[in-house]
Design a protein around this motif. Sequence first.
Motif, PDB file in Angstrom:
ATOM      1  N   LEU A  26       4.005  17.864   6.985  1.00  0.00           N
ATOM      2  CA  LEU A  26       4.649  16.794   8.032  1.00  0.00           C
ATOM      3  C   LEU A  26       4.551  15.381   7.421  1.00  0.00           C
ATOM      4  O   LEU A  26       4.348  15.463   6.526  1.00  0.00           O
ATOM      5  CB  LEU A  26       2.674  16.791   8.630  1.00  0.00           C
ATOM      6  CG  LEU A  26       2.532  17.983   8.797  1.00  0.00           C
ATOM      7  CD1 LEU A  26       0.818  17.674   9.349  1.00  0.00           C
ATOM      8  CD2 LEU A  26       3.116  18.378  10.227  1.00  0.00           C
ATOM      9  N   GLY A  29       5.841   8.805   8.008  1.00  0.00           N
ATOM     10  CA  GLY A  29       6.965   7.678   7.333  1.00  0.00           C
ATOM     11  C   GLY A  29       7.673   8.018   6.049  1.00  0.00           C
ATOM     12  O   GLY A  29       8.989   7.490   5.469  1.00  0.00           O
ATOM     13  N   THR A  31       6.685   7.653   3.296  1.00  0.00           N
ATOM     14  CA  THR A  31       6.717   6.811   2.344  1.00  0.00           C
ATOM     15  C   THR A  31       5.795   7.120   0.813  1.00  0.00           C
ATOM     16  O   THR A  31       5.842   6.558  -0.077  1.00  0.00           O
ATOM     17  CB  THR A  31       5.959   5.363   2.678  1.00  0.00           C
ATOM     18  OG1 THR A  31       5.236   4.997   3.098  1.00  0.00           O
ATOM     19  CG2 THR A  31       7.121   4.628   3.489  1.00  0.00           C
ATOM     20  N   ASP A  32       4.934   8.410   1.754  1.00  0.00           N
ATOM     21  CA  ASP A  32       3.581   8.484   0.611  1.00  0.00           C
ATOM     22  C   ASP A  32       4.590  10.150  -0.200  1.00  0.00           C
ATOM     23  O   ASP A  32       4.336  10.249  -1.593  1.00  0.00           O
ATOM     24  CB  ASP A  32       1.930   8.617   0.670  1.00  0.00           C
ATOM     25  CG  ASP A  32       1.453   7.518   0.638  1.00  0.00           C
ATOM     26  OD1 ASP A  32       1.439   6.944   0.010  1.00  0.00           O
ATOM     27  OD2 ASP A  32       0.040   8.014   2.231  1.00  0.00           O
ATOM     28  N   HIS A  74       2.810   0.399  10.457  1.00  0.00           N
ATOM     29  CA  HIS A  74       2.081  -0.978  10.184  1.00  0.00           C
ATOM     30  C   HIS A  74       2.242  -2.385  10.556  1.00  0.00           C
ATOM     31  O   HIS A  74       2.081  -2.908  11.404  1.00  0.00           O
ATOM     32  CB  HIS A  74       2.157  -1.493   8.619  1.00  0.00           C
ATOM     33  CG  HIS A  74       1.553   0.516   7.880  1.00  0.00           C
ATOM     34  ND1 HIS A  74       0.266  -0.150   7.970  1.00  0.00           N
ATOM     35  CD2 HIS A  74       1.799   0.879   7.015  1.00  0.00           C
ATOM     36  CE1 HIS A  74      -0.589   1.546   7.236  1.00  0.00           C
ATOM     37  NE2 HIS A  74       0.797   1.633   6.600  1.00  0.00           N
ATOM     38  N   THR A 107       3.194   4.690   8.452  1.00  0.00           N
ATOM     39  CA  THR A 107       2.426   5.362   9.607  1.00  0.00           C
ATOM     40  C   THR A 107       0.948   4.906   9.534  1.00  0.00           C
ATOM     41  O   THR A 107       0.776   4.904   8.157  1.00  0.00           O
ATOM     42  CB  THR A 107       2.621   6.604  10.474  1.00  0.00           C
ATOM     43  OG1 THR A 107       2.101   7.205   9.817  1.00  0.00           O
ATOM     44  CG2 THR A 107       4.473   6.525  10.930  1.00  0.00           C
TER      45      THR A 107
HETATM   46  C1  LIG Z   1       6.089   0.849  -2.835  1.00  0.00           C
HETATM   47  C2  LIG Z   1       4.703   0.846  -1.907  1.00  0.00           C
HETATM   48  C3  LIG Z   1       4.425   0.708  -1.266  1.00  0.00           C
HETATM   49  C4  LIG Z   1       3.164   1.056  -0.996  1.00  0.00           C
HETATM   50  N1  LIG Z   1       1.848  -0.092  -0.663  1.00  0.00           N
HETATM   51  C5  LIG Z   1       0.896  -0.161   0.110  1.00  0.00           C
HETATM   52  C6  LIG Z   1      -0.381  -0.753   0.123  1.00  0.00           C
HETATM   53  O1  LIG Z   1      -0.221  -1.821  -0.345  1.00  0.00           O
HETATM   54  N2  LIG Z   1      -1.406  -0.342   0.784  1.00  0.00           N
HETATM   55  C7  LIG Z   1      -1.686   1.077   1.735  1.00  0.00           C
HETATM   56  O2  LIG Z   1      -2.813   1.033   2.299  1.00  0.00           O
HETATM   57  N3  LIG Z   1      -0.243   2.183   1.122  1.00  0.00           N
HETATM   58  C8  LIG Z   1       0.427   1.266   0.828  1.00  0.00           C
HETATM   59  N4  LIG Z   1       1.629   2.312   0.249  1.00  0.00           N
HETATM   60  C9  LIG Z   1       1.487   3.866   0.817  1.00  0.00           C
HETATM   61  C10 LIG Z   1       1.700   4.090   2.074  1.00  0.00           C
HETATM   62  O3  LIG Z   1       3.622   3.778   2.573  1.00  0.00           O
HETATM   63  C11 LIG Z   1       1.509   4.136   3.328  1.00  0.00           C
HETATM   64  O4  LIG Z   1       0.059   5.205   2.461  1.00  0.00           O
HETATM   65  C12 LIG Z   1       1.845   4.741   4.646  1.00  0.00           C
HETATM   66  O5  LIG Z   1       1.016   4.418   5.227  1.00  0.00           O
HETATM   67  C13 LIG Z   1       1.930   5.971   4.847  1.00  0.00           C
HETATM   68  O6  LIG Z   1       2.598   6.243   5.975  1.00  0.00           O
HETATM   69  P1  LIG Z   1       4.397   7.211   6.234  1.00  0.00           P
HETATM   70  O7  LIG Z   1       4.149   7.616   7.635  1.00  0.00           O
HETATM   71  O8  LIG Z   1       4.569   6.941   4.882  1.00  0.00           O
HETATM   72  O9  LIG Z   1       3.435   8.689   5.614  1.00  0.00           O
HETATM   73  P2  LIG Z   1       4.143  10.058   4.963  1.00  0.00           P
HETATM   74  O10 LIG Z   1       4.235   9.728   3.522  1.00  0.00           O
HETATM   75  O11 LIG Z   1       4.802  10.892   5.438  1.00  0.00           O
HETATM   76  O12 LIG Z   1       2.783  11.462   5.051  1.00  0.00           O
HETATM   77  C14 LIG Z   1       1.556  11.228   4.086  1.00  0.00           C
HETATM   78  C15 LIG Z   1       0.533  12.430   4.281  1.00  0.00           C
HETATM   79  O13 LIG Z   1       0.326  12.286   6.020  1.00  0.00           O
HETATM   80  C16 LIG Z   1       0.578  13.463   6.450  1.00  0.00           C
HETATM   81  N5  LIG Z   1       0.174  12.787   7.442  1.00  0.00           N
HETATM   82  C17 LIG Z   1       1.461  12.187   8.062  1.00  0.00           C
HETATM   83  N6  LIG Z   1       1.005  12.353   9.607  1.00  0.00           N
HETATM   84  C18 LIG Z   1       0.108  12.994   9.662  1.00  0.00           C
HETATM   85  C19 LIG Z   1      -0.292  13.394  11.261  1.00  0.00           C
HETATM   86  N7  LIG Z   1      -0.358  12.730  11.752  1.00  0.00           N
HETATM   87  N8  LIG Z   1      -1.104  14.114  11.241  1.00  0.00           N
HETATM   88  C20 LIG Z   1      -2.074  14.959   9.874  1.00  0.00           C
HETATM   89  N9  LIG Z   1      -0.905  14.393   8.830  1.00  0.00           N
HETATM   90  C21 LIG Z   1      -0.225  13.308   8.868  1.00  0.00           C
HETATM   91  C22 LIG Z   1       1.678  13.675   5.681  1.00  0.00           C
HETATM   92  O14 LIG Z   1       1.753  14.914   6.100  1.00  0.00           O
HETATM   93  C23 LIG Z   1       1.197  13.175   3.984  1.00  0.00           C
HETATM   94  O15 LIG Z   1       0.678  14.353   3.268  1.00  0.00           O
HETATM   95  C24 LIG Z   1       2.742   2.163  -0.344  1.00  0.00           C
HETATM   96  C25 LIG Z   1       3.428   3.259  -0.802  1.00  0.00           C
HETATM   97  C26 LIG Z   1       3.934   2.655  -1.379  1.00  0.00           C
HETATM   98  C27 LIG Z   1       6.220   4.034  -1.577  1.00  0.00           C
END
Ligand SMILES: Cc1cc2nc3c(=O)[nH]c(=O)nc-3n(C[C@H](O)[C@H](O)[C@H](O)COP(=O)(O)OP(=O)(O)OC[C@H]3O[C@@H](n4cnc5c(N)ncnc54)[C@H](O)[C@@H]3O)c2cc1C
Length: 317
Positions: A26, A29, A31-32, A74, A107
């Motif tokens: 899934l 965003g 970013t993880d 965020h 997100t």
């Molecule tokens: C350069 C950098 C800096 C960062 N700095 C921070 C920081 O300061 N603080 C911090 O806390 N994090 C940080 N992060 C981590 C990341 O940005 C956050 O955790 C972000 O909120 C992840 O959200 P996403 O939408 O990108 O998740 P994704 O990467 O799309 O998903 C992350 C995981 O969640 C699952 N998922 C997503 N949505 C759902 C849903 N609705 N139901 C079930 N599973 C789901 C996905 O399958 C995946 O396993 C950083 C990352 C990077 C690359």
Amino acid sequence: MAIGYASPTNLSQLFEAMSTLPEYRLFAGGTDLMVRKGRGLLPLGAIINLLTVAEMQGIVESDGSLDLGALATHAAIAAHPGVQQAAGALAQASSQVGSPQIRNMGTLAGNMCNASPAADTATPLLALEAMVVAAMMGRPARERHIPIREFFRGPGKTCLEPGEVVVRVRIPIACSTLGTGSSFIKLARRRSLAIAVINGAAWIALAGSAAPCIAEARIALGAVAPTPIRLPAVEDWLRGRPVTKAVFAEAGRRALACINPINDIRATADYRRDVAAVLVERLLTRAALDANFCLEDEAPVSPGRVSPAQAHGVATK
Ligand SMILES: Cc1cc2nc3c(=O)[nH]c(=O)nc-3n(C[C@H](O)[C@H](O)[C@H](O)COP(=O)(O)OP(=O)(O)OC[C@H]3O[C@@H](n4cnc5c(N)ncnc54)[C@H](O)[C@@H]3O)c2cc1C
């Protein structure tokens, strides 16, 4: 190698894609997810893009609660007046995640489901006693309400079952006679683009008139245990006590008995222990300030900030 892709527009299309695409991930965003894929840590047969799922969108204020769609970024959370007002700790945490680019893509549900012990939104959600609304693949799809305290199970692990997704997160809006307030603090090696060495959030409800006291306090810390944690022993000790610096300092000392930090690339366990007590004291002080209660020698609440107490027309200090 070609991988499968789907972009469902609603939950039923999402579950359809989940039941047909092999080894799917899934993607919110990304970013993880994309960092883990880049490191070769993730077998990836297909991507299911969540960004188009209607039921996961938006931030809605209703009577008594805030409903945040799983896909709320965020940036959107940090800028939302209703979140700033009723869930200040979460708005502050979201405003400190990563960089503007990360905050525009990352997100709330992605941050929760990645389940890092240092995730910035985890401690505010714990302190605000959020409820996770999840949906499970099936006919008909089943909805489950999960208290946030049960959500995190270990580094990278949540209580979600296979075929279950986060749809939204509900935050109750609480009131009390003298007002409520919340706070978030993150310590990291840089001011931005850094994962927390330790982070935390507090929520406080004040009561009484001549001698204001703590009706209820909630404290959560991150990066001090395998999951973000609440500190129930400290919270119980605080209930009914006066709102003073000495009480908050003692709460900080008592927090040390509740945590179990480790050495890692960001900090030593000893450093985390050293700062945890101060962090808890400051979290409580700022939560009280957010409830418009100014401890002696504390700076007044910044102009323009309306506390829940003011919003309810309650006399403030
Ligand atoms: C350069 C950098 C800096 C960062 N700095 C921070 C920081 O300061 N603080 C911090 O806390 N994090 C940080 N992060 C981590 C990341 O940005 C956050 O955790 C972000 O909120 C992840 O959200 P996403 O939408 O990108 O998740 P994704 O990467 O799309 O998903 C992350 C995981 O969640 C699952 N998922 C997503 N949505 C759902 C849903 N609705 N139901 C079930 N599973 C789901 C996905 O399958 C995946 O396993 C950083 C990352 C990077 C690359």
